[in-house]
Design a protein around this motif. Structure first.
Motif, PDB file in Angstrom:
ATOM      1  N   ASN A 378     -24.424   3.830  34.776  1.00 50.07           N
ATOM      2  CA  ASN A 378     -23.858   4.921  35.172  1.00 50.07           C
ATOM      3  C   ASN A 378     -24.320   6.289  34.258  1.00 50.07           C
ATOM      4  O   ASN A 378     -23.057   6.382  33.671  1.00 50.07           O
ATOM      5  CB  ASN A 378     -22.502   5.138  35.688  1.00 50.07           C
ATOM      6  N   SER A 468     -34.279   4.057  34.193  1.00 50.20           N
ATOM      7  CA  SER A 468     -33.366   3.742  34.965  1.00 50.20           C
ATOM      8  C   SER A 468     -34.086   1.571  34.521  1.00 50.20           C
ATOM      9  O   SER A 468     -34.813   1.649  34.391  1.00 50.20           O
ATOM     10  CB  SER A 468     -34.005   4.232  36.592  1.00 50.20           C
ATOM     11  N   TRP A 469     -32.900   0.998  35.594  1.00 51.16           N
ATOM     12  CA  TRP A 469     -33.880  -0.190  35.513  1.00 51.16           C
ATOM     13  C   TRP A 469     -33.360  -0.900  36.841  1.00 51.16           C
ATOM     14  O   TRP A 469     -33.145  -0.136  37.493  1.00 51.16           O
ATOM     15  CB  TRP A 469     -32.779  -0.229  33.743  1.00 51.16           C
ATOM     16  N   SER A 470     -34.117  -2.560  36.922  1.00 48.61           N
ATOM     17  CA  SER A 470     -33.807  -2.724  37.644  1.00 48.61           C
ATOM     18  C   SER A 470     -34.233  -4.043  37.803  1.00 48.61           C
ATOM     19  O   SER A 470     -35.193  -4.277  36.307  1.00 48.61           O
ATOM     20  CB  SER A 470     -34.614  -2.186  39.059  1.00 48.61           C
ATOM     21  N   SER A 484     -32.148  -5.459  42.805  1.00 52.39           N
ATOM     22  CA  SER A 484     -31.289  -4.579  42.384  1.00 52.39           C
ATOM     23  C   SER A 484     -31.421  -3.031  43.430  1.00 52.39           C
ATOM     24  O   SER A 484     -31.432  -2.010  44.133  1.00 52.39           O
ATOM     25  CB  SER A 484     -30.876  -4.533  41.552  1.00 52.39           C
ATOM     26  N   GLY A 485     -32.946  -2.776  43.775  1.00 54.40           N
ATOM     27  CA  GLY A 485     -33.771  -1.338  43.650  1.00 54.40           C
ATOM     28  C   GLY A 485     -33.087  -2.149  46.076  1.00 54.40           C
ATOM     29  O   GLY A 485     -34.150  -2.758  46.147  1.00 54.40           O
ATOM     30  N   GLY A 486     -33.019  -0.962  46.463  1.00 55.94           N
ATOM     31  CA  GLY A 486     -33.094  -1.186  48.008  1.00 55.94           C
ATOM     32  C   GLY A 486     -32.243   0.349  48.522  1.00 55.94           C
ATOM     33  O   GLY A 486     -32.452   1.471  48.102  1.00 55.94           O
ATOM     34  N   TYR A 487     -31.617  -0.147  49.601  1.00 52.36           N
ATOM     35  CA  TYR A 487     -30.873   1.738  50.223  1.00 52.36           C
ATOM     36  C   TYR A 487     -29.780   1.789  50.273  1.00 52.36           C
ATOM     37  O   TYR A 487     -28.635   0.795  50.029  1.00 52.36           O
ATOM     38  CB  TYR A 487     -30.726   0.708  51.514  1.00 52.36           C
ATOM     39  N   GLY A 495     -21.866   0.418  44.445  1.00 52.08           N
ATOM     40  CA  GLY A 495     -21.674  -0.361  43.040  1.00 52.08           C
ATOM     41  C   GLY A 495     -22.978   0.638  42.334  1.00 52.08           C
ATOM     42  O   GLY A 495     -22.848   2.237  42.397  1.00 52.08           O
ATOM     43  N   ASN A 496     -22.774   0.333  41.121  1.00 54.33           N
ATOM     44  CA  ASN A 496     -23.110   0.638  40.098  1.00 54.33           C
ATOM     45  C   ASN A 496     -24.530   1.241  40.302  1.00 54.33           C
ATOM     46  O   ASN A 496     -25.365   0.932  40.434  1.00 54.33           O
ATOM     47  CB  ASN A 496     -23.223  -0.025  38.905  1.00 54.33           C
ATOM     48  N   LEU A 497     -25.049   2.459  39.143  1.00 55.91           N
ATOM     49  CA  LEU A 497     -26.374   3.466  38.898  1.00 55.91           C
ATOM     50  C   LEU A 497     -27.152   3.293  37.532  1.00 55.91           C
ATOM     51  O   LEU A 497     -26.179   2.494  36.788  1.00 55.91           O
ATOM     52  CB  LEU A 497     -25.880   4.849  39.489  1.00 55.91           C
ATOM     53  N   PRO A 498     -27.804   2.525  37.926  1.00 59.34           N
ATOM     54  CA  PRO A 498     -28.766   1.519  37.052  1.00 59.34           C
ATOM     55  C   PRO A 498     -29.421   2.841  36.004  1.00 59.34           C
ATOM     56  O   PRO A 498     -30.991   2.800  35.893  1.00 59.34           O
ATOM     57  CB  PRO A 498     -30.398   1.314  37.847  1.00 59.34           C
ATOM     58  N   PHE A 499     -28.247   4.096  35.769  1.00 65.03           N
ATOM     59  CA  PHE A 499     -29.723   4.941  34.652  1.00 65.03           C
ATOM     60  C   PHE A 499     -28.938   5.321  33.462  1.00 65.03           C
ATOM     61  O   PHE A 499     -27.256   4.570  33.650  1.00 65.03           O
ATOM     62  CB  PHE A 499     -29.266   5.934  35.055  1.00 65.03           C
TER      63      PHE A 499
END
Lengths: 748, 116
Positions: A378, A468-470, A484-487, A495-499
């Protein structure tokens, strides 16, 4: 001017005006309400169904058409929000039409469609109703019923002005007949179709696919196919010039080429491909689009003429009967809400489905819940020297891979930062990220010269760029479990945003100048900084990156400047490797030595790079090392290294060189053909090289020519030894051989 | 006509001799209202003298504003209600696919948490 008016008259007037305004408002309100009711989701499915039940006979049919037929749902290639696959395309397009009317599933529509078909008139909507029902009955394993529905609708249409749309019904009937291997019916239907007055290319393409299936299954070319071929040839020759018809012509040529290939190759054996599309936990993707897409079709968006399109049934099952041999990928068509919170894990083999006439193939798809990220999320601002990436553990995971991403001026770039992480968290030094190679990109704005993208040059050292991370989780066999990457397609974004922002360091003046796009000025500043302080490894590495970028922009035909840049870069790289040894710097040095054919130096740098490289996948290193060994004449060691590379690399990117080495060694094609078949080249996504077909062509070409293999072997020797002029020199007698050596340039 | 002329006066008295004025109280109520009812009635029938130009201008302004509100603002507000579908853009960022509008809103909020 003044008027005299009594208060009571003023009051009466005002009252009247108020009444008028209110009347206007209330008159307008019901209109708005109705519009809102049927489109803004205020009307539920139940309300619509009640409305349909309560309506009179004619109104009932109108409502069914309105709510269940008047959309794209009949054309499967346009019916869904997204067309997705496990690798690569996560969504198709970008802009989606979000329906406001309640959306009914095919299962819910069935009783109404049946009623429409029974009681409806002979309007084009009847075609839609019949096709949807036919998809439904195919899903339930009742192809006879599907065919009957189509025939019934077609009969109805025959006496109506809408008869032109009946070709669609005929085609679907033909497809069902082909699936059932009822070839007499198929031939009859194809002939009926070809008799049609205005047969378009799409229909011709579909007929040719069906007749190709017949040819492969029966091992004989039907009369109808010969007719079709000659009709196509005529059509092509009639098309003169002009860009508009050029596309049409290309399409027709493509159809005839494909037919010729099938007729000449004499391959036999059709495959039934089936499976289920599910979510982990057992919920099926009911009435979802399933598409078995040919390799040739992957370079365009989903199209109606592609032969293998179906809907799953209520249990998520699908089946394609009698699929012709070839390479395919499975796509599914879904609506946004169906996949929200889920991901389709990547497949190791890139999701390719190779059909060689095996009787049956099973392809199941299971969507998984998104892996949950914990920190940093976030838009967190990170200022520590060490970054801790943490996520929720995944059951059964043997290890995790961590990737980072950057936004660029145009597009984005990503890196796998750490592979094989055994716990659900990992610590990465911010400093290590600054020296990571993030790929350098250039873009040209408008019609101007391409310029380097400062964001790609700064990489993770840019404190103002959002990163960003995944994470992806794998089992012990290396199969992806989830990621973690998807729709994330709803209001809470699942959920949490990976930024996050990385603000551990302070940007230098040179960095800021670079960000402004003043590349030359920034380079001068980095150079000045490095001169002032020879331990300034950051500035040194930026100079190396800028030289790399400059080299990239040079393009072909600037060999001298390129050599100069390379020599300077190599000198700086040696200094860099002393200050801060990383895999990337040693790899660049190894590449430089490779190009100079300084093999000992190459091997030393390559080993140093390998020692620092944390990635699990060494297939690229093995492949380049194999080429180096090959050039030195160490063929056995080269073959072993190639073998290791292709076994670990799903794209088999070095297979072409491996095949050439095998030809140089044996002077025959047998071993090479076995290799080509076992390790198909999947390096180019849309236009992979078909070494197996090429070798077949060469084999045919060689027959009756005694000198063929000697020429082939000599050229393969030249290739292996790196004598460019010799192996690239075309013979013009042997086009397939020339093509083979031409394509070898792309390997690596 | 001169009412003081004996003939005329006599004739008028003669003709009006049958009439009696009986609403004296009512008239007094109106001219000198004492009860609440009378006061209300007086107010209800009070005559106002209104300047035509300023009031006309105010009314014109009001109706123009109302019309503009309906014509310009209302249709905008009801735009999403029109048509059977609306366009929405998807984007891929950081490995996931999002609705562009939702992601942008959320990221703006994450960057400025005070703005709720």
């Amino acid at each position: 001017m003044k008027i005299r008016i009594k208060i009571k008259h003023l009051a009466y007037g005002s009252g009247l005006l108020l009444a008028f305004v209110l009347a206007v408002c209330f008159m307008a309100r019901p209109v708005q309400y109705m519009a809102g009711a049927d489109q803004a989701g205020t009307e539920t499915k139940e309300q619509v169904l009640r409305e349909i039940e309560a309506a009179g006979a004619q109104e009932k049919l109108r409502l069914i058409a309105e709510y269940m037929l008047k959309d794209d749902s009949v054309d499967l290639s346009r019916a869904f929000d997204m067309y997705i696959e496990s690798n690569g395309m996560m969504y198709g397009g970008g802009v989606v039409d979000v329906a406001r009317k309640p959306v009914f599933s095919l299962g819910e529509k069935v009783p109404y469609l049946e009623r429409y078909l029974k009681e409806g008139g002979s309007d084009p909507d009847i075609v839609s109703a019949a096709k949807l029902l036919a998809y439904y009955y195919q899903g339930t394993g009742e192809p006879e019923k599907a065919a009957a529905v189509l025939a019934d609708a077609r009969e109805r249409l025959n006496s109506s002005p809408a008869a032109y749309v009946s070709d669609e019904l005929l085609l679907m009937q033909a497809k069902i007949a082909a699936g059932q291997k009822q070839y007499d019916t198929l031939l009859k239907l194809c002939e009926d179709l070809m008799d049609g007055t205005a047969v378009n290319e799409d229909i011709l393409a579909s007929i040719s696919d069906l007749l190709a299936q017949y040819t492969i299954d029966k091992g004989a070319v039907p009369h109808a196919l010969e007719q079709l071929q000659s009709a196509l040839e005529q059509k092509i020759s009639r098309i003169q010039s002009g860009q508009a018809v050029q596309i049409q012509k290309e399409k027709l040529v493509e159809i005839t080429d494909r037919l010729k290939k099938i007729v000449s190759s004499r391959t036999t054996g059709l495959t039934d491909v089936s499976g289920t599309i599910m979510k982990a936990g057992g919920e099926p993707f009911a009435y979802t689009g399933v598409f078995l897409r040919r390799e040739d079709d992957l370079n365009h968006s989903m199209a109606g003429f592609e032969p293998y399109q179906a809907l799953t049934n209520g249990k998520g099952e699908y089946a394609f009967k009698g699929v012709v041999p070839g390479r395919y990928k499975l796509f599914i068509g879904v609506n946004a809400s169906e996949v929200n919170g889920w991901t389709w894990p990547e497949q190791r083999d890139g999701g390719w489905i190779d059909l060689n006439g095996q009787g049956a193939a099973k392809e199941n798809v299971t969507f998984q819940r998104l892996l949950e990220l914990k920190t940093p999320v976030n838009n967190a601002v990170l200022k520590d020297q060490t970054i801790t990436f943490a996520w929720k553990p995944v059951q059964g995971a043997a290890y995790y891979d961590l990737s980072l991403g950057l936004k660029l001026r145009s597009g984005s770039s990503g890196n796998i930062i750490r592979q094989g992480i055994s716990s659900p968290q990992v610590q990465i030094k911010a400093d290590d990220l600054y020296y990571m190679y993030t790929g350098i990109s250039a873009s040209s704005e408008g019609s101007g010269q391409p310029a380097l993208d400062p964001l790609s040059l700064l990489g993770y050292a840019d404190t103002e760029n959002r990163m960003s991370w995944s994470v992806a989780a794998y089992d012990a066999e290396g199969r992806m479990l989830t990621r973690s990457g998807g729709y994330r397609l709803d209001e809470n974004l699942t959920g949490n945003l990976p930024f996050f922002y990385l603000k551990e360091r302070k940007m230098t003046e040179a960095d800021r100048t670079l960000l402004k796009g003043e590349i030359e000025k920034a380079e001068a500043m980095y150079r000045a900084d490095y001169r002032r302080n020879p331990d300034d490894e950051y500035s040194l590495h930026m100079i190396i990156k800028l030289l790399e970028g400059k080299r990239m922009l040079l393009g072909a035909g600037a060999k001298e400047s390129e050599d100069e840049l390379k020599a300077e870069q190599a000198a700086l790289l040696r200094q860099m490797a002393d200050l801060r040894p990383t895999a990337w710097f040693y790899d660049l040095l190894a590449q430089y030595s490779f190009e100079q054919a300084k093999w000992d130096e190459y091997l030393r740098y390559d080993e140093l790079a390998a020692a620092l490289d944390t990635s699990r996948d060494t297939s690229y290193r093995d492949g380049t090392r194999a080429i180096a060994l090959m050039r030195q004449g160490k063929w056995e060691a080269a073959a072993a290294s190639f073998q290791k590379s292709v076994e670990n690399d799903p794209s088999h990117r070095f297979i072409g060189a491996y095949i050439a080495l095998s030809i140089a060694g044996s002077g025959t094609l047998e071993k090479a053909m076995a290799l080509a078949e076992k390790f198909p080249d999947r390096m180019m996504y849309n236009t992979p090289i078909h070494w197996d077909e090429l070798l077949q062509d060469m084999k045919r070409e060689s027959s009756g020519d005694k000198g063929y293999f000697q020429t082939l072997r000599n050229r393969a020797h030249s290739y292996v030894q790196g004598k460019e002029k010799d192996w690239k020199h075309s013979s013009s007698y042997f086009p397939a051989m020339d093509r083979f050596f031409k394509l070898l340039e792309q390997v690596g | 006509m001169d009412l003081n002329q004996p003939n005329v006066k006599r004739k008028l008295d003669e003709e009006l001799s049958g009439l009696r004025f009986g609403d004296r109280q009512k008239v007094l109520g109106r001219t000198h209202p004492k009860t609440r009812r009378d006061r209300l009635r007086a107010l209800w029938n009070k005559e106002l003298e209104l300047p035509v130009v300023p009031i006309g201008a105010a009314l014109l302004l009001f109706f123009t504003a109302a019309f503009l509100y309906r014509a310009v603002l209302q249709p905008k507000a009801s735009l999403p209600h029109g048509g059977t579908a609306f366009k929405r853009e998807m984007i891929e960022e950081g490995g996931s696919v999002y609705w562009k509008d939702v992601l942008e809103r959320r990221l703006a909020l994450d960057e400025n948490p005070d703005q709720n």
